[in-house]
Design an enzyme around this catalytic site. Structure first.
Site, PDB file in Angstrom:
ATOM      1  N   CYS A 137       0.857  -1.185   0.000  1.00  0.00           N
ATOM      2  CA  CYS A 137       0.000   0.000   0.000  1.00  0.00           C
ATOM      3  C   CYS A 137       0.891   1.233   0.000  1.00  0.00           C
ATOM      4  O   CYS A 137       2.101   1.131   0.193  1.00  0.00           O
ATOM      5  CB  CYS A 137      -0.915   0.007   1.219  1.00  0.00           C
ATOM      6  SG  CYS A 137      -2.304   1.161   1.028  1.00  0.00           S
ATOM      7  N   LYS A 194     -11.946  -7.606   6.040  1.00  0.00           N
ATOM      8  CA  LYS A 194     -11.378  -6.720   7.059  1.00  0.00           C
ATOM      9  C   LYS A 194     -12.309  -5.561   7.329  1.00  0.00           C
ATOM     10  O   LYS A 194     -12.768  -4.955   6.350  1.00  0.00           O
ATOM     11  CB  LYS A 194     -10.043  -6.211   6.536  1.00  0.00           C
ATOM     12  CG  LYS A 194      -9.348  -5.248   7.444  1.00  0.00           C
ATOM     13  CD  LYS A 194      -8.079  -4.776   6.803  1.00  0.00           C
ATOM     14  CE  LYS A 194      -7.518  -3.641   7.637  1.00  0.00           C
ATOM     15  NZ  LYS A 194      -6.484  -2.931   6.967  1.00  0.00           N
ATOM     16  N   LYS A 232     -12.385  -4.918   1.934  1.00  0.00           N
ATOM     17  CA  LYS A 232     -11.881  -4.036   2.987  1.00  0.00           C
ATOM     18  C   LYS A 232     -12.823  -2.859   3.129  1.00  0.00           C
ATOM     19  O   LYS A 232     -13.017  -2.089   2.182  1.00  0.00           O
ATOM     20  CB  LYS A 232     -10.473  -3.563   2.628  1.00  0.00           C
ATOM     21  CG  LYS A 232      -9.884  -2.611   3.653  1.00  0.00           C
ATOM     22  CD  LYS A 232      -8.433  -2.292   3.332  1.00  0.00           C
ATOM     23  CE  LYS A 232      -7.863  -1.302   4.323  1.00  0.00           C
ATOM     24  NZ  LYS A 232      -6.478  -0.956   4.021  1.00  0.00           N
TER      25      LYS A 232
HETATM   26  C1  PBG Z   1      -3.172   0.362   4.871  1.00  0.00           C
HETATM   27  C2  PBG Z   1      -3.775  -0.447   5.964  1.00  0.00           C
HETATM   28  C3  PBG Z   1      -4.603  -0.044   7.034  1.00  0.00           C
HETATM   29  C4  PBG Z   1      -4.767  -1.166   7.838  1.00  0.00           C
HETATM   30  C5  PBG Z   1      -4.068  -2.200   7.254  1.00  0.00           C
HETATM   31  N1  PBG Z   1      -3.471  -1.753   6.081  1.00  0.00           N
HETATM   32  C6  PBG Z   1      -5.154   1.283   7.358  1.00  0.00           C
HETATM   33  C7  PBG Z   1      -6.187   1.871   6.512  1.00  0.00           C
HETATM   34  O1  PBG Z   1      -6.596   1.346   5.493  1.00  0.00           O
HETATM   35  O2  PBG Z   1      -6.595   2.985   6.858  1.00  0.00           O
HETATM   36  C8  PBG Z   1      -5.534  -1.218   9.124  1.00  0.00           C
HETATM   37  C9  PBG Z   1      -5.113  -2.297  10.074  1.00  0.00           C
HETATM   38  C10 PBG Z   1      -5.615  -2.152  11.457  1.00  0.00           C
HETATM   39  O3  PBG Z   1      -6.426  -1.279  11.802  1.00  0.00           O
HETATM   40  O4  PBG Z   1      -5.181  -2.958  12.287  1.00  0.00           O
HETATM   41  N2  PBG Z   1      -4.030   0.700   3.840  1.00  0.00           N
END
Ligand code: PBG
Length: 322
Positions: free
Chosen positions: A120, A248, A195
């Site tokens: 990411c 997620k 997600k």
């Molecule tokens: C990056 C990412 C995030 C999380 C995992 N990869 C943050 C988001 O998308 O804002 C969140 C993981 C967690 O809250 O434990 N994109």
């Protein structure tokens, strides 16, 4: 089957009886432990909003990885906090990046521990978004090219699995093609297929220093109200070549895990995110919950819903207790 001939309590009488017919199991082999990597040396910096979790420098994370492996946990998931951020997040794919260095250091000293990497840009961009920002919008197709560079740099450093978490359209197919072209056809993609734009990521944004400076992620992450859309997202990723599908967050989305389990034969992963972790930690620290029992119950519920793999900050705790 009717009472009094049938009495469900007969099989609940002792722990041996209960264990004999237990439907869902929990093992450290199902778990992936997330780790945050930071620049510097000898650093193990506590994360305020996630008690028990730390940011590690590369040298310190090797020690941690050994401990994780010795507890019987199979895999870690790496996140990087770069030395510098810029508008394109270029430190996400440089050879000397924190994650790239951590991958090779961990693989060198704990070769059998699977290293999964989060692909990411949000931790690396100055604006904190997961893609290229142009005129206030996230440019999907321009982002794909950069994500490809990130995934390739992780594969070159020795990553076992790459996990794109950006939610751009078409990323799985684009990354699959690039990996194959460069001789990495054996590297699986664990796709953050479903997600949600969740407020449960709050503590993570402190851990990974990646809160968006303006706006939010709702133009690329999913609307929490949608379930049918989850099936379309999963279908797309499957067709683009994902090897494992992830949902997620986990606990607020058990219905989604269950839906995917019924519809797909691919392995399913669920991410018990930072907010789920910190809620349990906070309530336990006040004595309102029995932490060990609540953690076990929460992970069992995620497995029961249909997840094969669970990404959780509780991995070490639960491995110690099992
Ligand atoms: C990056 C990412 C995030 C999380 C995992 N990869 C943050 C988001 O998308 O804002 C969140 C993981 C967690 O809250 O434990 N994109």
């Amino acid at each position: 089957m009717m009472y009094p001939e049938y009495r469900p309590r007969r099989l609940r009488r002792t722990e041996s009886l209960r264990a004999l017919i237990r439907e869902t199991t929990l093992s450290p082999k199902h778990l992936i432990y997330p780790l945050f990597i930071i620049h510097g040396k000898g650093i193990k910096q506590p994360i305020d909003a996630m008690p028990g979790c730390y940011q590690f420098s590369v040298d310190a994370v090797v020690k941690e990885a050994k401990e994780v492996f010795d507890l019987g946990i199979n895999a870690v998931l790496l996140f990087g906090l770069p030395e510098k951020k810029d508008s394109r997040g270029s430190h996400a794919w440089i050879k000397s990046g924190v994650v790239q260095k951590a991958i090779s250091a961990i693989k060198k000293s704990v070769p059998d521990l699977l290293v999964v990497t989060d692909v990411c840009l949000c931790e690396y961009t100055s604006h904190g978004h997961c893609g290229v920002l142009s005129n206030g919008r996230i440019d999907n197709d321009a982002t794909l090219e950069l994500l490809t560079k990130v995934a390739l740099s992780h594969a070159r450093a020795g990553a076992d699995i790459v996990a794109p978490s950006d939610m751009m359209d078409g990323r799985v197919g684009t990354i699959r093609e690039a990996l194959d072209e460069h001789g990495f056809d054996q590297i699986p993609i664990l796709s953050y297929a479903v997600k949600y734009a969740s407020s449960f990521y709050g503590p993570f944004r402190e851990a990974a220093e990646c809160a968006p400076k303006s706006g939010d992620r709702r133009s690329y992450q999913m609307d929490p109200a949608n379930a049918r859309e989850a099936m379309r997202e999963a279908m797309l990723d499957l067709e683009e070549g994902a090897d494992i599908l992830m949902v997620k967050p986990a606990m607020p989305y058990l219905d989604i895990i269950h839906l995917l389990r019924q519809e797909f034969t691919l392995p399913i992963a669920a991410y018990q995110v930072s907010g789920e972790y910190s809620m349990i930690k906070a309530a336990s620290s006040k004595g309102w919950l029995d932490e060990a029992r609540v953690v076990e119950e929460s992970l069992l519920s995620i497995r029961r819903a249909g997840a094969d793999v669970i990404i959780t900050y509780f991995a070490k705790d639960i491995a110690r207790n099992l």
